[in-house]
Design an enzyme around this catalytic site. Structure first.
Site, PDB file in Angstrom:
ATOM      1  N   ASN A  18     -10.599 -10.819 -12.322  1.00  0.00           N
ATOM      2  CA  ASN A  18     -10.281  -9.709 -11.429  1.00  0.00           C
ATOM      3  C   ASN A  18     -10.944  -8.393 -11.815  1.00  0.00           C
ATOM      4  O   ASN A  18     -10.525  -7.338 -11.360  1.00  0.00           O
ATOM      5  CB  ASN A  18      -8.762  -9.523 -11.344  1.00  0.00           C
ATOM      6  CG  ASN A  18      -8.066 -10.790 -10.922  1.00  0.00           C
ATOM      7  OD1 ASN A  18      -7.338 -11.404 -11.699  1.00  0.00           O
ATOM      8  ND2 ASN A  18      -8.321 -11.222  -9.703  1.00  0.00           N
ATOM      9  N   VAL A  29     -11.734  -2.454 -11.697  1.00  0.00           N
ATOM     10  CA  VAL A  29     -10.592  -3.357 -11.626  1.00  0.00           C
ATOM     11  C   VAL A  29     -10.214  -3.609 -10.172  1.00  0.00           C
ATOM     12  O   VAL A  29     -10.117  -2.678  -9.375  1.00  0.00           O
ATOM     13  CB  VAL A  29      -9.380  -2.759 -12.371  1.00  0.00           C
ATOM     14  CG1 VAL A  29      -8.190  -3.695 -12.278  1.00  0.00           C
ATOM     15  CG2 VAL A  29      -9.726  -2.495 -13.810  1.00  0.00           C
ATOM     16  N   CYS A  30     -10.014  -4.876  -9.837  1.00  0.00           N
ATOM     17  CA  CYS A  30      -9.633  -5.244  -8.472  1.00  0.00           C
ATOM     18  C   CYS A  30      -8.232  -5.827  -8.532  1.00  0.00           C
ATOM     19  O   CYS A  30      -8.035  -6.974  -8.898  1.00  0.00           O
ATOM     20  CB  CYS A  30     -10.618  -6.259  -7.919  1.00  0.00           C
ATOM     21  SG  CYS A  30     -10.225  -6.806  -6.260  1.00  0.00           S
ATOM     22  N   ILE A  31      -7.247  -5.023  -8.201  1.00  0.00           N
ATOM     23  CA  ILE A  31      -5.862  -5.476  -8.293  1.00  0.00           C
ATOM     24  C   ILE A  31      -5.093  -4.825  -7.159  1.00  0.00           C
ATOM     25  O   ILE A  31      -5.394  -3.690  -6.761  1.00  0.00           O
ATOM     26  CB  ILE A  31      -5.282  -5.134  -9.692  1.00  0.00           C
ATOM     27  CG1 ILE A  31      -3.844  -5.593  -9.836  1.00  0.00           C
ATOM     28  CG2 ILE A  31      -5.428  -3.675 -10.004  1.00  0.00           C
ATOM     29  CD1 ILE A  31      -3.294  -5.363 -11.235  1.00  0.00           C
TER      30      ILE A  31
END
Lengths: 166, 461
Positions: A82, A89-91
């Site tokens: 992720n 950051v991909c959240i």
């Protein structure tokens, strides 16, 4: 200097994080004259290949924070499904409710003005422990995590050691 | 904005004898702004926020920030109980905090209790901070006490306690209505006479022997009496149905700045409606002038004067990656940029540009009038940028493996970042080296530094 709504709120959060920091997390403005750019340190969660590591990241806040979420970018090598190769950051908690490129996130998991830096960092910490491979930001890492878990863990451990200068 | 300097928060309780008051205080704070509730409103889904906070959230995405239920501004209701809780807590906070801190100090040395002065002197920074801020807080809470008296009583003049009427006797240049004896500003008497119902107000409110006003009394009538009835709420506009000119006309009727492109006008109007309507909810409404000042603050931090131009969420990308040329540009775009100082120090450059522009006037492409980021001004900018980089290198964070995000603009609406490439540096950092850089300075010095107006906008980066 008259402080904007965002600056006041960021200052409140900074005080809170300084006086009562959650375990394994440290964060604050890089330069105290500019509250919109923060440096954060996250400890690798215990019991994961990230254990023992300390991961620095930069948080960048928009002018209309907290209506819109900040962005978070690791400034170290982080091999994780992720996290983009650039460190971004991909959240879900960092995505505004309006924008869901992949339509897999529940609205309840996403950014809302009542979230905070502390909650973001705690979420990222648990993301390190439990990757979400439904919409990977780093496809290679996701594939490796899914299919060759041993190799993935070894690579992560290597990065951690290198990050500590060992 | 004097109260900006005073930033109490719930963690103040942690190292006292009453750490359990921290969650109590958290419960009295708005989840959006993290400050004490200011004019708390409850939504139809039963969540409470400051009036301004929830109005901004609803204007932005139409949902409750806590449960994400769809919500509408018309369904907001005042939460008077919470308001009272907050005000009474705030008025006593300083006293409890002092007691709770002193209790800790007297526990430690198991001798006879030393006089308070000595104790404060002996302890470290934190105690010093306590004495400093508690004296300030006392002043503030006194003000609040008098204000909360006003808040608890929507019509303070007509229904007063005996005590209060003695205490709150205004001597502030107000005059009494000849029919009902209500006190008001001289200029509003005539308009009031038109709708005066003739019911005499409590005669006690019009005592003929006013005392000399104390400080509190002068504050009180200004806020409590000036606007006996809140102004009308503003409706929302359907911007897509309005032509730009109609919108500008509307703006001049409202008395707010009407410059800028249409998207900016829309955002400004939304903010104004939020400010205005939140003020209508308030038990102590501000004057229009104060609201205009707040709109101006918005303009400088998020609106048309904000750094990064008119875009809604362009991020000021300073110290981290903004080395080189990008750094110079950002300096100029900073909201606290000293325009006059810049103009003075670069007057020769500007003069040169102007003369060049005049010379080239007949050419097909005329040079626009002086712009701060013009080529002639750049050498100076670069020098400063270099200097600030050098300062950074010497700084504590210098050995951070920073990835270059030079001058990058992050489009917040899409939540995407433009550059997703570039080499990834290997971290070579240990936690112990990091700690001082981040958290070394006490929050006290932080307070002072953050809200200080820097003398030199370039140096302070």
């Amino acid at each position: 200097m008259s402080a904007s709504v965002a600056a006041k709120r960021l200052f409140q959060e900074y005080r809170l994080l300084t006086n009562d920091p959650p375990e394994g997390i440290m964060a604050g403005p890089v330069n105290e004259d500019d509250l919109f750019s923060w440096e954060a340190l996250i400890q690798g969660p215990e019991g994961t290949p990230f254990e023992g590591g300390v991961f620095p990241a930069i948080l960048t806040f928009p002018k209309d924070y907290p209506l819109a979420p900040p962005t978070m970018k690791f400034t170290c090598d982080l091999w994780h499904p992720n996290v983009y190769p650039s460190g971004l950051v991909c959240i879900s908690i960092l995505h505004a409710p309006g924008d869901d490129p992949n339509h897999y996130e529940h609205a309840s998991e996403r950014w809302s003005p009542i979230q905070s830096v502390e909650k973001i960092l705690i979420s990222v910490m648990s993301m390190l422990a439990e990757p979400n491979d439904e919409s990977p930001a780093n496809v290679e890492a996701a594939k490796m995590w899914r299919e060759r878990r041993k190799e993935y863990e070894e690579l992560v451990r290597q990065n951690v050691r290198r990050g500590l200068g060992l | 904005m004097a109260h900006t300097f005073d930033v109490p928060d719930s963690t103040d309780w942690l190292n006292t004898a009453l750490p359990k008051l921290a969650p109590v205080e958290t419960a009295l704070r708005c989840q959006v702004c993290k400050d004490f509730y200011n004019t708390p409103m409850i939504t139809s889904c039963s969540h409470t926020f400051c009036s301004l906070c929830i109005r901004r959230c609803l204007a932005s995405d139409g949902r409750c920030p806590t449960c994400r239920a769809a919500g509408q501004e018309v369904n907001l209701r005042r939460n008077g109980t919470v308001e009272e809780l907050v005000e009474t807590f705030q008025s006593t906070r300083a006293d409890i905090l002092k007691l709770a801190r002193d209790a800790i100090f007297s526990e430690r040395p198991k001798r006879r209790s030393t006089p308070p002065k000595r104790k404060l002197g002996d302890t470290d920074l934190e105690a010093d901070d306590t004495s400093r801020s508690s004296s300030r807080r006392t002043t503030r809470s006194q003000t609040q006490r008098s204000q909360s008296a006003a808040a608890a009583d929507p019509a303070p003049i007509t229904i007063e306690d005996d005590e209060d009427s003695e205490e709150q006797q205004p001597d502030d240049g107000l005059v009494a209505c000849p029919i009902c004896n209500r006190r008001m500003k001289a200029e509003s008497v005539f308009s009031h006479l038109d709708r005066c119902d003739g019911k005499p107000a409590d005669p006690r409110s019009q005592s003929s022997t006013p005392k000399t006003p104390t400080q509190l009394q002068t504050i009180y009538p200004q806020r409590g009496i000036q606007s006996p009835r809140p102004p009308e709420r503003l409706p929302k506009l359907n911007y897509s149905l309005m032509k730009e000119n109609a919108l500008r006309k509307k703006f001049s009727e409202l008395g707010i700045p009407a410059w800028g492109p249409k998207p900016l006008l829309e955002r400004r109007h939304t903010e104004w409606v939020n400010l205005w309507n939140a003020n209508c909810d308030s038990s102590r409404p501000k004057t229009k002038k104060e609201l205009l000042n707040e709109l101006d603050l918005w303009e400088r931090t998020q609106g048309g004067y904000a750094s990064g131009g008119a875009g809604s969420s362009l991020i000021k990308n300073s110290s981290i990656g903004g080395g080189g040329g990008g750094g110079g540009g950002n300096t100029v775009m900073r909201k606290d940029f000293d325009g006059a100082g810049w103009a003075a120090s670069h007057s020769t450059d500007f003069q040169q540009l102007i003369s060049e522009a005049k010379r080239k006037r007949n050419a097909p492409q005329s040079v626009p009038a002086p712009v701060p980021a013009s080529p002639a001004a750049e050498p100076e900018t670069d020098v400063n940028a270099d200097r600030s980089i050098e300062g950074r290198v010497n700084g504590a964070l210098s050995d951070l493996p920073l990835r270059d995000s030079n001058g990058k603009v992050i489009d917040d609406e899409g939540g995407t970042e433009k550059d997703v490439d570039g080499p990834v540096h290997t971290s070579s950092l240990s936690p112990s080296r990091f700690k001082p850089a981040l958290l070394s300075s006490s929050s006290k010095s932080m307070e002072e530094r953050v809200f200080e107006q820097p003398d030199d906008p370039i140096e302070d980066r």
